[in-house]
Design an enzyme around this catalytic site. Sequence first.
Site, PDB file in Angstrom:
ATOM      1  N   LEU A   1     -16.104 -15.959 114.876  1.00  0.00           N
ATOM      2  CA  LEU A   1     -15.030 -15.021 115.180  1.00  0.00           C
ATOM      3  C   LEU A   1     -14.599 -14.319 113.897  1.00  0.00           C
ATOM      4  CD1 LEU A   1     -12.664 -17.088 117.544  1.00  0.00           C
ATOM      5  CD2 LEU A   1     -14.293 -15.299 118.211  1.00  0.00           C
ATOM      6  N   ASP A   2     -14.448 -13.019 113.975  1.00  0.00           N
ATOM      7  CA  ASP A   2     -13.910 -12.252 112.855  1.00  0.00           C
ATOM      8  C   ASP A   2     -12.401 -12.129 113.068  1.00  0.00           C
ATOM      9  OD1 ASP A   2     -13.161 -10.494 110.905  1.00  0.00           O
ATOM     10  OD2 ASP A   2     -14.618  -8.941 111.415  1.00  0.00           O
TER      11      ASP A   2
ATOM     12  N   LYS B   1     -10.175 -10.808 111.457  1.00  0.00           N
ATOM     13  CA  LYS B   1      -9.571  -9.527 111.091  1.00  0.00           C
ATOM     14  C   LYS B   1      -9.602  -8.539 112.250  1.00  0.00           C
ATOM     15  CE  LYS B   1     -10.792 -10.039 106.202  1.00  0.00           C
ATOM     16  NZ  LYS B   1     -11.546  -9.472 105.051  1.00  0.00           N
TER      17      LYS B   1
ATOM     18  N   GLY C   1      -9.252 -22.656  92.255  1.00  0.00           N
ATOM     19  CA  GLY C   1      -9.557 -23.880  91.522  1.00  0.00           C
ATOM     20  C   GLY C   1     -10.631 -24.667  92.231  1.00  0.00           C
ATOM     21  N   HIS C   2     -11.171 -25.633  91.518  1.00  0.00           N
ATOM     22  CA  HIS C   2     -12.152 -26.537  92.094  1.00  0.00           C
ATOM     23  C   HIS C   2     -11.864 -27.955  91.606  1.00  0.00           C
ATOM     24  CE1 HIS C   2     -14.680 -23.794  94.326  1.00  0.00           C
ATOM     25  NE2 HIS C   2     -14.709 -22.964  93.286  1.00  0.00           N
ATOM     26  N   ASP C   3     -12.645 -28.882  92.096  1.00  0.00           N
ATOM     27  CA  ASP C   3     -12.412 -30.296  91.842  1.00  0.00           C
ATOM     28  C   ASP C   3     -12.132 -30.600  90.368  1.00  0.00           C
ATOM     29  OD1 ASP C   3     -12.966 -33.214  93.128  1.00  0.00           O
ATOM     30  OD2 ASP C   3     -13.839 -33.136  91.128  1.00  0.00           O
TER      31      ASP C   3
ATOM     32  N   ASN D   1     -10.971 -28.753  88.052  1.00  0.00           N
ATOM     33  CA  ASN D   1      -9.680 -28.228  87.611  1.00  0.00           C
ATOM     34  C   ASN D   1      -8.534 -29.130  88.049  1.00  0.00           C
ATOM     35  OD1 ASN D   1     -11.248 -25.354  88.713  1.00  0.00           O
ATOM     36  ND2 ASN D   1     -10.818 -25.632  86.555  1.00  0.00           N
ATOM     37  N   TYR D   2      -8.589 -29.624  89.276  1.00  0.00           N
ATOM     38  CA  TYR D   2      -7.528 -30.499  89.776  1.00  0.00           C
ATOM     39  C   TYR D   2      -7.513 -31.815  88.998  1.00  0.00           C
ATOM     40  CZ  TYR D   2      -8.561 -27.246  93.576  1.00  0.00           C
ATOM     41  OH  TYR D   2      -8.832 -26.130  94.309  1.00  0.00           O
TER      42      TYR D   2
ATOM     43  N   ASP E   1     -11.814 -33.583  95.713  1.00  0.00           N
ATOM     44  CA  ASP E   1     -12.224 -33.006  96.989  1.00  0.00           C
ATOM     45  C   ASP E   1     -12.317 -34.076  98.076  1.00  0.00           C
ATOM     46  OD1 ASP E   1     -12.319 -30.501  95.890  1.00  0.00           O
ATOM     47  OD2 ASP E   1     -14.502 -30.369  95.801  1.00  0.00           O
TER      48      ASP E   1
END
Length: 393
Positions: A83-84, A86, A149-151, A153-154, A180
């Site tokens: 599904l889009d 937007k 951010g990613h793992d 960074n956290y 994550d």
Amino acid sequence: MSNLPGPEVAAGFRPPLQGIRVLDLSRLLPGGYCALLLADLGADVVKVEAPAVGDYGRWMGTFVGPYAAGWQALNRNKRSIALDLKQPVQRAALRRLLAGADVLLESFRPGVLARLGLPPAELLEAFPRLIIASMSGYGQEGPRAGEAGHDVNYLALSGALAASGPPEGPPQMPGLQAADFGGATTAAVAILAALLARQRTGRGTWLDLALFDAAAGYTILTRAEAAAIGSPPPSGAGSLSGGLACYNVYATADGGAVALGALEPGFFTAFCQAVGRPDLSAQQSDLRQQPRLRAELATLFATRTRDDWAVWSAEQGVDLCLTPVLDVVEAAGEPQIRARGRFFDADGLAHQWTPVARSTVRYEPPPALGQHTAEVLREAGLSEAEIRTVLES
């Protein structure tokens, strides 16, 4: 559908989340693993993906067949609709689906759901029994809420990464995505708690679930230790991160490694006696002796191969908390893993049940993008004409 069974369960067992419908707008690892935990508990997880692109994870990593192997491992036992959001017609179709859903899981940055015309407060007013689980990197509020951010960074910002690796040099990258996976597991627990609360109150809720919060939560022991000594322990020097010789990893004669986890005095005393060095046990709790004790143990473990140490440990007949360090391929043959029935192969892929999967009684292969769109819309009560309108919009 594969005829591969799940872990054995008692005849007539009903998975605890059977009858629960989860609409999953999330992407990549954290949302994928959270939804997989719910699917393994029996929930009907429907991935809502953008047409053509879908979940980015489909295309990231090593491919096996049409999709990335890691994505397929995370997305068995789920259905996919395209599904889009937007597009007004397709967004309206999602609202029809929400009328019969129990959980809406999403991993957009804060504010994106509202910009798509689906503000959480309005959704809760329209669907008061709905549980909205918003997973994000830094949460719905705070100065970093809108940041990417990613793992890593956290972990870095929470203080968890600083404790990883040896004292010399910078902290090392973890061997897996702790924030994550931890955030995904925490999110699943929060969703289960919200479902339980809904049984009492009849009302859903909006959950603010941050991966950063999960990473920070895992530093509870390190923070307590830092407060006790007045400063954070150096990298690799915490009690459970390399500072204690009795709780450490050591190289073996063949270039392998063993893990010694003899934390309690009884285990370390038993190890020292078994290896013929009872004199070492007295140094276990003396912090000043740890460098010397580590050196002694390093010399000792370097005298045999990894597998020789594994055989020796098994032959002692007492608990020593000494195990070989296995890679993931070797781990698949570990007797304990085999006895627990955690790993299996299906459709040319290596899969494993999540730790909650004792309720799983089926295996469905990971879905193609949009594979179940018409099927799920039909279940929501849309007519064939309405379904054609959605698909053609």
